[in-house]
Scaffold this motif. Structure first.
Motif, PDB file in Angstrom:
ATOM      1  N   SER A 357       4.259  22.021   5.761  1.00  0.00           N
ATOM      2  CA  SER A 357       2.973  22.081   5.072  1.00  0.00           C
ATOM      3  C   SER A 357       1.996  22.965   5.814  1.00  0.00           C
ATOM      4  O   SER A 357       1.191  23.661   5.180  1.00  0.00           O
ATOM      5  CB  SER A 357       2.411  20.684   4.877  1.00  0.00           C
ATOM      6  OG  SER A 357       2.667  19.886   5.969  1.00  0.00           O
ATOM      7  N   ALA A 361       0.214  26.234   4.260  1.00  0.00           N
ATOM      8  CA  ALA A 361      -1.234  26.468   4.314  1.00  0.00           C
ATOM      9  C   ALA A 361      -1.531  27.840   4.897  1.00  0.00           C
ATOM     10  O   ALA A 361      -2.381  28.569   4.378  1.00  0.00           O
ATOM     11  CB  ALA A 361      -1.899  25.381   5.155  1.00  0.00           C
ATOM     12  N   VAL A 430      -1.408  19.911   3.419  1.00  0.00           N
ATOM     13  CA  VAL A 430      -1.685  21.315   3.078  1.00  0.00           C
ATOM     14  C   VAL A 430      -3.159  21.492   2.762  1.00  0.00           C
ATOM     15  O   VAL A 430      -3.807  22.432   3.241  1.00  0.00           O
ATOM     16  CB  VAL A 430      -0.811  21.774   1.889  1.00  0.00           C
ATOM     17  CG1 VAL A 430      -1.231  23.132   1.425  1.00  0.00           C
ATOM     18  CG2 VAL A 430       0.632  21.803   2.276  1.00  0.00           C
TER      19      VAL A 430
END
Lengths: 568, 442
Positions: A357, A361, A430
């Motif tokens: 995650s 991001a 995220v």
């Protein structure tokens, strides 16, 4: 007629009334919100305090099928029509003391009325009754003030029978007493007092070493009464007159004595300072105004150190150190295996979710151009964060647990549960990491590009370090949010009654795959019929909330640490 | 068409793949739910066919028929008044101008019908009757008014036709018709083989859906006044010191796990609700004695759960309103409460509505608290003191028993899960759209 004349004439009183009622109502609504929370906290705490003090013993040594056993135990001498069975029940209590071993027989008569019960009291002199009358479907309790366990055998009377499915027939059942904490007057718990005296001494030492301004101010308002506190510090020695001396009691009394003595000297010093109109916030002045500060500190530290080894380590809390025992032993069951289960599930979830995650991001914030694909991913993340947790559980059931189809076939194990929770945590992490990356100022990136860094160098060396505190906080907050989730794990297949510590990778090594976590344990205990189990569920709730709050405070501490390191 | 991506370095590839994993997860969820649901419908359709319905005119005397009559009456009178506005002037004024007490009584009747969910269509029709009446009254005083309210007229016509068709088609059958329109949920019928499909089984999801709606809207009934009131109080009235106390309190409330709320409902709220239920039973308002597990219990506890969400999101929306609006209103002579109600709430309305919709989605998807509070009887009753079962609670109950992969019970949880997923996803999309698209930029 002009437009403005059509408007209604407002009177002042009415407007003021509406003003008051409106703002009062708004205040009331927020007070209701607070009251909800207070009731919640009170209700969670209440059953634990009330029932935990009594040593209720309804127990067996073996794990037995629940429903049959309870039925037989509840009306042991009444048949299905409510008629009495002729044979009486006789329990044999046996225990070993310093003076020798005792045996005692109690005859139990069961009558058809409900809610008739006599409890059995056990102390050094023996048992108070020979005959007990108990109503139908009523549990009675054996209270013990002995320090040794008591074993109880049923030597006559109807026995719990086996059912068709072939569960074992039980001829004797032993009631183990693990309760030695009740005083002979039956009011207070010794160990709780011991811990309280220990923590009181700790607080006093902390106040002496780091005199907090607010605490000093609050003491100064009552510092006139320092003479009373000085006399009060002798009061703990009365304890020795009422009870015989043991090691723990010795430390209780001396801890209380030294702590109260420190309080008295501190308030005397404050009293003297305030009489001379001196400032209270001068720490050196305060240090010198306390009589015999160094001597008191020496004794206090000594007793604190020694009693640390005696008091907190000697308190046996089965709730934290024991596993789930069986349905008859609520107060000797604990959440150890559930805690291990939670630990492993969260560990696997973090191991899986965090790299992916945070990578997603970084991709979305640093690399991706605003194409249609990027917008789709962004929209999916926002909406996945709002999908009900049970749907993620169904996803885990079909993908990770089930064998065949798309399933990977891990079975209802910790590994599958951890992967499911990791998938659930991903969108939340995220979103948090994106927020952190977005808050990095543009000038950092542009200056790094300006001296010729590549995109990955900019990200790795400049953007990530300054976004780190925000990312870590967001990650831990997301984890503390999914620690409390029970629904997906229920779907994946966590059990309520697990009698051993879980093995994290049993799915890959063909071990025993059963596991449980704290929320599932709360759910299972709440669904039990007895009030004792509800008390256990309340205690487990408090433990769960404590885990969450400690995770949140770890997040805050990490954030502060990184912020300080970045600023320096 | 696959967009061309030029990778700058090796890290870019890894980051891109991890970005794509979100898409994989979404596709996985949808594929799982859809695949198992299709299998479920296929299995039911093999024995019962896909879709079918019988026409019965007996249903016209039921509440649906009555509601459709009221809707069509409203539509007809509106059309009549629009076509010939002079007609309305012939009606005596005493009939056109309803007294406020009568209007209040009508609203009360409609609201009562609305709460007892069985008569929801009738309740809506009563509301429509009041609106039509007001429309006729407006027309009789102001001819220009005729040009407006065409949208309401079309809606009335559509509602009338829909309730009419509901009234005449009382029996839907087939896999889809049974699932979406019937309301008997007995996925384990009294068959010889419990695992496979037989005629005694019935898969009408509506009994679960109606209980879910009962609980979710009951929760909104509790959480919206308190939550929005709390938000307004925090942003407009409260001292900073009080905000510093109440804000963390709300965060603690939001952080408590749902299973703890379930315990709270089971131990504490249930007995209180039962006391009210006993009183209602002795007064004869309800038919059967109350149970400790009931939808009211669930509605209260879910209301407490979604309260912090509504409060914090609404407060954010209210704080985003610029100070000039507030000061301008105060400078014009409005009192503080007038400023709040007529300026601040109007300005932050999109944010508040979005928070309510997202909270509704959370309430629909809530599992553990509802499982512990509402019960496990999959029968829809208008008596909200009796145990019932929501969709999430059904899934939770089904999976905690013995579950063998591939049988009909295993497939039902995916069908219910897909329905739940569609409901919550559309609510989330709506809420996020309102949050981003309808926000007023200052």
């Amino acid at each position: 007629m002009k437009e403005i004349d059509k408007l209604p004439v407002r009177n002042r009183k009415g407007r003021e009334f509406i003003e008051k009622v409106g703002s009062g109502g708004l205040a009331l609504t927020s007070i209701i919100g607070l009251v909800f929370l207070l009731i919640l906290v009170y209700q969670i705490a209440k059953p634990t305090i009330i029932d935990g003090e009594e040593g209720e013993i309804v127990a067996a040594t073996e794990f037995l099928p629940i429903s049959d056993y309870i039925l037989k135990w509840d009306n042991p001498s009444v048949d299905e029509d409510g008629n009495l069975i002729s044979e009486p029940i006789i329990l044999q209590l046996a225990w070993d003391d310093e003076n020798g071993s005792y045996e005692h027989e109690i005859e139990i008569t069961v009558i058809p009325q409900r809610n008739v019960k006599e409890n059995i009291q056990l102390n050094e002199n023996g048992v108070d009754t020979n005959e007990v009358t108990v109503g139908k479907k009523t549990k009675f309790y054996i209270y013990s003030t002995l320090s040794t366990p008591v074993s109880v055998h049923q030597i006559s009377g109807p026995t719990p029978a086996a059912n068709e499915t072939g569960y074992p027939q039980v001829n004797t059942f032993v009631i183990q007493s693990d309760v030695s904490t009740v005083f002979s007057n039956g009011i207070s718990i010794e160990e709780a007092i011991a811990v309280m005296s220990w923590s009181f001494l700790m607080v006093m030492i902390l106040v002496y070493v780091f005199p907090n301004e607010k605490i000093i101010q609050s003491i100064s308002s009552t510092s006139k009464n320092h003479q009373i506190i000085r006399w009060l510090s002798l009061a703990p020695f009365l304890f020795f007159i009422l009870n015989e001396i043991t090691v723990i009691r010795f430390f209780i009394v001396l801890n209380c004595f030294i702590g109260l003595r420190m309080l008295a000297n501190l308030s005397e010093g404050i009293f003297r300072l305030s009489n001379q109109m001196m400032p209270l916030n001068d720490k050196i002045l305060l240090k010198h105004s306390i009589v015999n500060r160094d001597g008191l500190m020496l004794w206090a530290r000594l007793f604190f150190l020694v009693s640390t080894f005696f008091i907190p380590l000697s308190v046996h809390i089965p709730f934290l150190t024991e596993r789930y025992q069986d349905i008859f032993q609520p107060y000797s069951s604990g959440i150890r295996s559930a805690f291990y289960g939670t630990f492993w599930v969260m560990g696997i979830a973090m191991f899986m979710a965090i790299p992916i995650s945070i990578g997603a991001a970084i991709y979305l914030e640093e690399y991706a151009k605003p194409t249609r694909l990027t917008k789709l991913i962004q929209a999916l993340i926002t909406n996945l964060a709002g999908v009900p947790s049970i749907v993620f559980g169904l996803f885990g059931l079909a993908i990770f647990v089930r064998e065949g189809g798309f399933g990977l076939g891990f079975g209802p194990s910790i590994f599958a549960a951890g992967l499911t929770m990791g998938v659930m945590a991903m969108p939340i992490i995220v979103l948090a990491a994106q927020e952190a990356l977005r808050s990095v100022p543009r000038s950092i990136r542009e200056s790094a590009y300006g001296i010729g860094c590549t995109r990955w160098q900019v990200t790795k060396d400049h953007v990530l370090p300054s976004a780190m505190p925000g990312m870590m906080t967001g990650t831990i907050l997301a984890m503390s949010r999914i620690v409390g989730e029970a629904a997906p794990l229920l779907v994946v297949g966590a059990f309520g009654a697990v009698l051993f510590d879980p093995e994290p990778f049993a799915a890959l090594t063909d071990g025993n795959i059963n596991f449980t976590v704290i929320p599932i344990q709360i759910y299972a205990w709440t669904a039990e019929p007895g009030h004792e189990w509800h008390a256990m569920a309340a205690a487990a709730s408090i433990a769960l909330i404590a885990v969450m709050i400690s995770m949140n405070s770890i997040a805050i501490i990490l954030r502060e640490y990184y912020r300080r390191r970045l600023n320096s | 068409m696959v967009p061309k991506i030029q990778f700058e370095d090796k890290a870019h590839i890894f980051l891109f793949v991890s970005g794509l994993s979100v898409i994989f997860i979404t596709i996985g969820i949808i594929e799982t739910l859809l695949g198992e649901s299709v299998e479920f419908f296929q299995e039911v359709a093999v024995s019962r066919g896909w879709f079918g319905f019988d026409i019965e005119f007996k249903g016209l005397v039921s509440q649906y028929g009555m509601a459709s009559g009221v809707f069509l009456l409203c539509y007809a009178s509106m059309v009549l008044v629009r076509k010939t506005p002079h007609l309305s002037t012939k009606i005596p004024q005493a009939m056109v101008l309803l007294s406020p007490k009568a209007v209040f009584a009508l609203y009360f009747v409609a609201f009562t019908l609305f709460i007892y969910f069985d008569n929801v269509l009738l309740g809506i029709s009563m509301f429509c009757l009041i609106f039509t009446w007001k429309f006729i009254a407006d027309v009789s005083f102001d001819d220009d008014f005729v040009q407006q309210k065409i949208g309401l007229q079309k809606t009335l016509f559509a509602l009338g036709i829909a309730s009419f068709s509901l009234a005449i088609t009382t029996n839907y059958s087939g896999a889809l018709g049974e699932f979406f329109f019937q309301s008997q949920w007995t996925p384990t019928g009294s068959c010889a083989d419990r695992r496979s499909l037989c005629d005694n089984m019935s898969f009408g999801i509506n009994s679960l859906l109606f209980t879910t709606i009962q609980v979710a809207f009951g929760a909104l009934l509790i959480a919206v006044p308190i939550g929005v009131g709390c938000a307004i109080f925090l942003s407009e009235y409260a001292q900073p010191r009080l905000v510093a106390v109440v804000k963390p309190t709300l965060e603690i409330l939001a952080g408590i796990p749902s299973v703890v709320y379930g315990f709270f409902a089971f131990i504490y709220i249930g007995p209180i609700v039962v006391e009210f239920g006993e009183y209602a039973f002795t007064q004869g308002w309800i038919d059967e004695p109350p149970n400790i597990l009931n939808p009211i219990n669930g509605a209260i506890v879910v209301g407490i759960m979604i309260l912090p969400l509504i409060a914090s999101m609404s407060e954010d929306a209210l704080r985003a309103v610029p100070n000039e609006l507030r000061e301008g209103s105060l400078a014009l002579g409005a009192t503080k409460i007038e400023t709040t109600v007529f300026v601040m709430i109007q300005a932050a309305l999109s944010g508040i509505i979005a928070s309510i919709i997202l909270a509704l989605s959370r309430a629909v998807g809530e599992t553990m608290a509802v499982t512990l509070a509402v019960g496990t009887v999959a029968v829809f009753t208008t008596n909200m003191f009796l145990p019932a079962q929501t969709m999430t609670a059904y899934i939770a109950q089904k999976v905690s028993g013995d579950l063998s992969y591939g049988d009909i019970g295993y497939l039902t949880i995916f069908a219910a899960g897909l329905y739940l997923f569609i409901i919550t996803l559309s609510l989330n999309l709506l809420g996020n759209k309102i949050l981003t698209n309808f926000r007023e930029e200052y």
